[in-house]
Scaffold this motif. Structure first.
Motif, short mmCIF file in Angstrom:
data_model
loop_
_atom_site.label_atom_id
_atom_site.label_comp_id
_atom_site.label_asym_id
_atom_site.label_seq_id
_atom_site.Cartn_x
_atom_site.Cartn_y
_atom_site.Cartn_z
N SER A 216 -41.91 69.55 62.72
CA SER A 216 -40.87 68.53 62.84
C SER A 216 -41.13 67.36 61.88
O SER A 216 -40.17 66.79 61.32
CB SER A 216 -40.79 68.01 64.28
N SER B 88 -40.83 71.51 72.76
CA SER B 88 -39.86 70.60 72.16
C SER B 88 -39.73 69.32 72.99
O SER B 88 -39.73 68.21 72.44
CB SER B 88 -38.48 71.29 72.06
N ALA C 132 -35.16 66.71 64.42
CA ALA C 132 -35.97 67.66 63.65
C ALA C 132 -36.71 68.61 64.59
O ALA C 132 -36.86 69.80 64.29
CB ALA C 132 -36.97 66.91 62.77
N VAL C 133 -37.16 68.10 65.73
CA VAL C 133 -37.83 68.95 66.72
C VAL C 133 -36.88 70.04 67.22
O VAL C 133 -37.24 71.22 67.29
CB VAL C 133 -38.33 68.10 67.91
N THR D 148 -40.01 68.55 58.54
CA THR D 148 -38.55 68.54 58.51
C THR D 148 -38.03 67.12 58.31
O THR D 148 -37.11 66.88 57.51
CB THR D 148 -37.98 69.11 59.82
#
Length: 539
Positions: free
Chosen positions: A353, A172, A383-384, A356
């Protein structure tokens, strides 16, 4: 379609050809288009990661059919998956957007098709991020355990889960730091996978004192599933047990939709993203098959000279490496694989991500206004974080130990891991099937891009959908007798394959949400081009 791009470019000369194509699809250029065609190919090649799926799911193939479930299922299924890739290459060439799969479905089938496709794709991407990260944690633990006896003595599922959380956090952080850094990492990842796989194959060829015969690798079969009393001759073996092993191939060769999700960050995306999809599949199939055959040939023998099928069935590839190569070489091979799996986990996080971000851009996810925000580096950081948290939650059942052996001869099966990887396959491939089918329904009226299948779509697309449906049905079945709810005597919840519970349960909730609310406000992809045109003129 090319003429339309030229018209946009003619009226708005500040837009590049890629931005003009994106403008025609209704979007302004928000993400940083710094990825080359090779980088686009590299992310799918990294997510497929033959050093991840081939090793972490080796037991699924080996225990459900034996060597034949690997030596024959891989190339046969591989041909079908390559056909799926060709159909998707055609779609990304026509519609190179970060929304990818769900955008195609919305364009071809309307808001409802896009809504369900998007959620299936998102479920699959979260699950594949979780599965790869947990597999990476397992191999990190195996690497250290092989090198250190004291570390091995303190093994626990809790320890593996802690390593898994660390992997998620690192993946992340790296994704949040810079989108361009991810492109560089994926370029490095390709060569790590190529050199690493070649190195492992050479070690498996030259280091072991003995190898199994061709007859063993291509004809030996057995049934460690617990079904049919271990029979390998009845119809159930061929039409149920061996297909349980399809998870090995189908899970390894997945995630190639990343080429679509990163298309808004790729130069010449209409051509390069299309090539990235089918090339990542093809090269992974060839390299993965060589790697798997090398592993099966290197299976050790028992003291009486017979292949150690029971030991491999319980210990997987790590057992093969330690017994056939010795501690030092085994540690080396496991380290190469663990590092490759970290590259893979990081790439999965990137792809998930971006999906997303794109889905939130169109308001389809609760909290969309937060999830679609970009940092100053033009990275969807929120999003991550969302993907990381969701991946951790879906993997919590991996803390439950499932021993199908005895205290004297334990056989711990990673049921939760297989369930997570099944969810990934089911979610991703069902999401692929919807636009592939819709493209077939559109026939010659479909506006193809610069890369297309010509008239071959007429047989390719329905064949691709049929393969997806059949494999999905198998991956929803209970792979262990104890997970069969109709077997009351042996049934225990810890044996349950929760893949159908998660996927079908989520789809049911989505259907209720759609009927009660979403169909009144979700209209599919939202256009953002007006502001982009203004900005182009102002500049």
């Amino acid at each position: 379609m090319p003429e339309a791009h030229e018209q946009i470019h003619e009226h708005h000369p500040h837009l590049t050809a890629d931005e003009a194509h994106l403008a025609r699809l209704g979007y302004k250029q928000e993400l940083n288009r710094s990825w080359s065609g090779f980088s686009n190919f590299a992310i799918s090649f990294s997510i497929i990661s033959i050093l991840a799926g081939c090793f972490t799911n080796f037991g699924a193939g080996f225990n459900n059919g034996g060597p034949i479930s690997i030596s024959w299922s891989w190339p046969i299924l591989g041909v079908f998956i390559l056909i799926i890739g060709f159909t998707m290459s055609e779609l990304v060439s026509a519609y190179p957007t970060s929304g990818g799969i769900y955008w195609w479905a919305s364009k071809l089938g309307g808001p409802a098709a896009g809504f369900f496709t998007g959620w299936l794709n998102l479920i699959g991407l979260v699950a594949v991020t979780a599965g790869v990260s947990y597999g990476c944690a397992t191999f990190i633990d195996l690497t250290i355990s092989t090198y250190s006896d004291s570390f091995a003595a303190d093994y626990s599922l809790t320890r593996v889960f802690v390593i898994f959380m660390i992997v998620l956090v690192l993946a992340s952080v790296l994704n949040i730091f810079s989108g361009h850094l991810m492109a560089i990492m994926n370029n490095i990842s390709v060569w790590w996978h190529v050199a690493g796989a070649l190195g492992i194959v050479l070690v498996l060829v030259f280091v072991p004192d003995q190898h199994q015969s061709f007859s063993y690798v291509f004809t030996e079969r057995f049934n460690n599933s617990g079904y049919a009393d271990g029979s390998t001759t009845n119809l159930m073996f061929w039409f149920a047990i061996v297909p349980f092993g399809f998870l090995l191939t189908q899970y390894t060769i997945t995630g190639f939709d990343a080429c679509a999700h990163l298309s808004e960050e790729t130069a010449s995306a209409s051509t390069e993203a299309a090539k990235g999809i089918w090339r990542s599949i093809f090269y992974s199939l060839v390299a993965g098959y060589i790697l798997l055959l090398a592993v099966v040939f290197a299976i050790p023998n028992t003291p009486d000279g017979a292949p150690d099928n029971a030991g491999v069935g319980g210990g997987g590839v790590a057992y093969i490496f330690v017994q056939s190569l010795g501690t030092n070489w085994a540690t080396f091979v496991l380290f190469i694989s663990a590092a490759a799996q970290f590259f893979c986990a990081t790439a999965c996080m990137t792809s998930a991500s971006r999906m997303t971000f794109a889905f939130s851009r169109d308001g389809a996810i609760p909290g969309s206004s937060i999830l679609q925000k970009l940092t100053k580096a033009r990275v969807p950081a929120n999003a991550v974080v969302f993907v990381g948290i969701a991946a951790a939650i879906v993997t919590v059942p991996a803390l439950i130990e499932v021993n199908v052996g005895t205290p004297e001869a334990p056989l711990v099966i990673p049921v939760a891991f297989y369930a997570v990887t099944s969810i990934a396959v089911i979610g991703l491939y069902l999401a692929f099937a919807i636009p592939i089918w819709l493209r077939w329904r559109h026939g010659s009226s479909f506006e193809v891009g610069s890369w297309n299948n010509g008239s071959k779509y007429r047989w390719m697309n329905p064949l691709a959908v049929a393969e997806i449906v059949i494999v999905t049905i198998y991956l929803m079945m209970p792979s262990l007798p104890g997970g069969n709810p109709f077997s009351e005597a042996d049934f225990e919840w810890k044996f349950v394959n929760y893949a159908p519970i998660v996927t079908l349960g989520t789809l049911l909730l989505l259907a209720i949400w759609w009927q009660a609310s979403a169909k009144h406000w979700f209209t599919g992809p939202k256009h953002t081009i007006d502001q982009a045109v203004v900005e182009a003129f102002d500049s």
